[in-house]
Design a protein around this motif. Structure first.
Motif, PDB file in Angstrom:
ATOM      1  N   ARG A 195      74.171 -49.987 100.622  1.00 15.26           N
ATOM      2  CA  ARG A 195      73.036 -50.638 100.786  1.00 15.26           C
ATOM      3  C   ARG A 195      72.502 -50.319 102.238  1.00 15.26           C
ATOM      4  O   ARG A 195      73.560 -50.024 102.898  1.00 15.26           O
ATOM      5  CB  ARG A 195      73.065 -52.183 100.886  1.00 15.26           C
ATOM      6  CG  ARG A 195      71.948 -52.938 101.009  1.00 15.26           C
ATOM      7  CD  ARG A 195      72.231 -54.434 100.894  1.00 15.26           C
ATOM      8  NE  ARG A 195      72.873 -54.898 102.173  1.00 15.26           N
ATOM      9  CZ  ARG A 195      72.154 -55.131 103.314  1.00 15.26           C
ATOM     10  NH1 ARG A 195      70.992 -55.095 103.384  1.00 15.26           N
ATOM     11  NH2 ARG A 195      72.912 -55.534 104.385  1.00 15.26           N
ATOM     12  N   SER A 211      71.874 -46.356  96.326  1.00 13.60           N
ATOM     13  CA  SER A 211      72.162 -47.623  95.516  1.00 13.60           C
ATOM     14  C   SER A 211      72.864 -46.920  94.321  1.00 13.60           C
ATOM     15  O   SER A 211      73.678 -47.801  93.891  1.00 13.60           O
ATOM     16  CB  SER A 211      70.902 -48.056  95.078  1.00 13.60           C
ATOM     17  OG  SER A 211      69.949 -47.189  94.284  1.00 13.60           O
ATOM     18  N   LYS A 271      85.248 -48.690  89.841  1.00 18.98           N
ATOM     19  CA  LYS A 271      84.793 -49.722  90.889  1.00 18.98           C
ATOM     20  C   LYS A 271      83.515 -48.955  91.510  1.00 18.98           C
ATOM     21  O   LYS A 271      82.559 -49.533  91.931  1.00 18.98           O
ATOM     22  CB  LYS A 271      85.533 -49.643  91.859  1.00 18.98           C
ATOM     23  CG  LYS A 271      86.837 -50.603  91.688  1.00 18.98           C
ATOM     24  CD  LYS A 271      87.721 -50.731  92.803  1.00 18.98           C
ATOM     25  CE  LYS A 271      88.946 -51.538  92.411  1.00 18.98           C
ATOM     26  NZ  LYS A 271      89.925 -51.758  93.706  1.00 18.98           N
ATOM     27  N   HIS A 272      83.473 -47.576  91.432  1.00 19.42           N
ATOM     28  CA  HIS A 272      82.137 -46.991  91.999  1.00 19.42           C
ATOM     29  C   HIS A 272      81.239 -46.903  90.787  1.00 19.42           C
ATOM     30  O   HIS A 272      80.616 -46.364  90.226  1.00 19.42           O
ATOM     31  CB  HIS A 272      82.477 -45.512  92.468  1.00 19.42           C
ATOM     32  CG  HIS A 272      83.567 -45.613  93.545  1.00 19.42           C
ATOM     33  ND1 HIS A 272      83.322 -46.040  94.840  1.00 19.42           N
ATOM     34  CD2 HIS A 272      84.808 -45.076  93.566  1.00 19.42           C
ATOM     35  CE1 HIS A 272      84.332 -45.877  95.557  1.00 19.42           C
ATOM     36  NE2 HIS A 272      85.339 -45.287  94.757  1.00 19.42           N
ATOM     37  N   GLY A 274      76.148 -47.467  95.137  1.00 17.75           N
ATOM     38  CA  GLY A 274      76.391 -48.944  95.436  1.00 17.75           C
ATOM     39  C   GLY A 274      76.372 -49.139  97.065  1.00 17.75           C
ATOM     40  O   GLY A 274      77.499 -50.189  97.647  1.00 17.75           O
TER      41      GLY A 274
END
Length: 111
Positions: free
Chosen positions: A24, A19, A110-111, A22
């Motif tokens: 799942r 998590s 973005k990460h 990012g």
């Protein structure tokens, strides 16, 4: 990004590490079932990454899932089932992914 985890009976702290990146967990396969050794079907829909825990699966299982990931153009990561090994492998893989972008700074954000 959704990931399929292959190997390990218990995940422990692995979901927390994923998590943070990012990622799942869309599915988990222990790899102990003999049908996993012969599995040549496609990966579940929507999978963006396959994570192989190499210390908990046999060679045939690893080969089958790696082939499926290559066939479908899905990123895969191989590492031992430890939080440190997973963080290192994901960090390297994400850095490789970022190097394909023209501006690495935007990718890191973005990460």
């Amino acid at each position: 990004m959704d990931a399929l985890l292959v190997g390990a009976d218990r995940l422990g702290n692995i979901p927390d590490i994923l998590s943070n990146f990012g990622i799942r967990i869309a599915g988990h396969v222990s790899g102990r079932d003999t049908t996993h050794q012969r599995r040549s079907s496609s990966l579940p829909a929507g999978i963006g990454m396959v994570i192989l825990f190499t210390d908990f699966i046999g060679h045939n299982v690893m080969q089958r899932f790696r082939e499926a990931a290559n066939r479908e153009g899905v990123m895969f990561v191989c590492c031992r089932r430890s939080t440190c090994a997973l963080q290192q492998a994901l960090g390297q893989r994400m850095a490789e992914k970022c190097s394909t972008y023209t501006v690495a700074k935007k990718c890191r954000q973005k990460h």
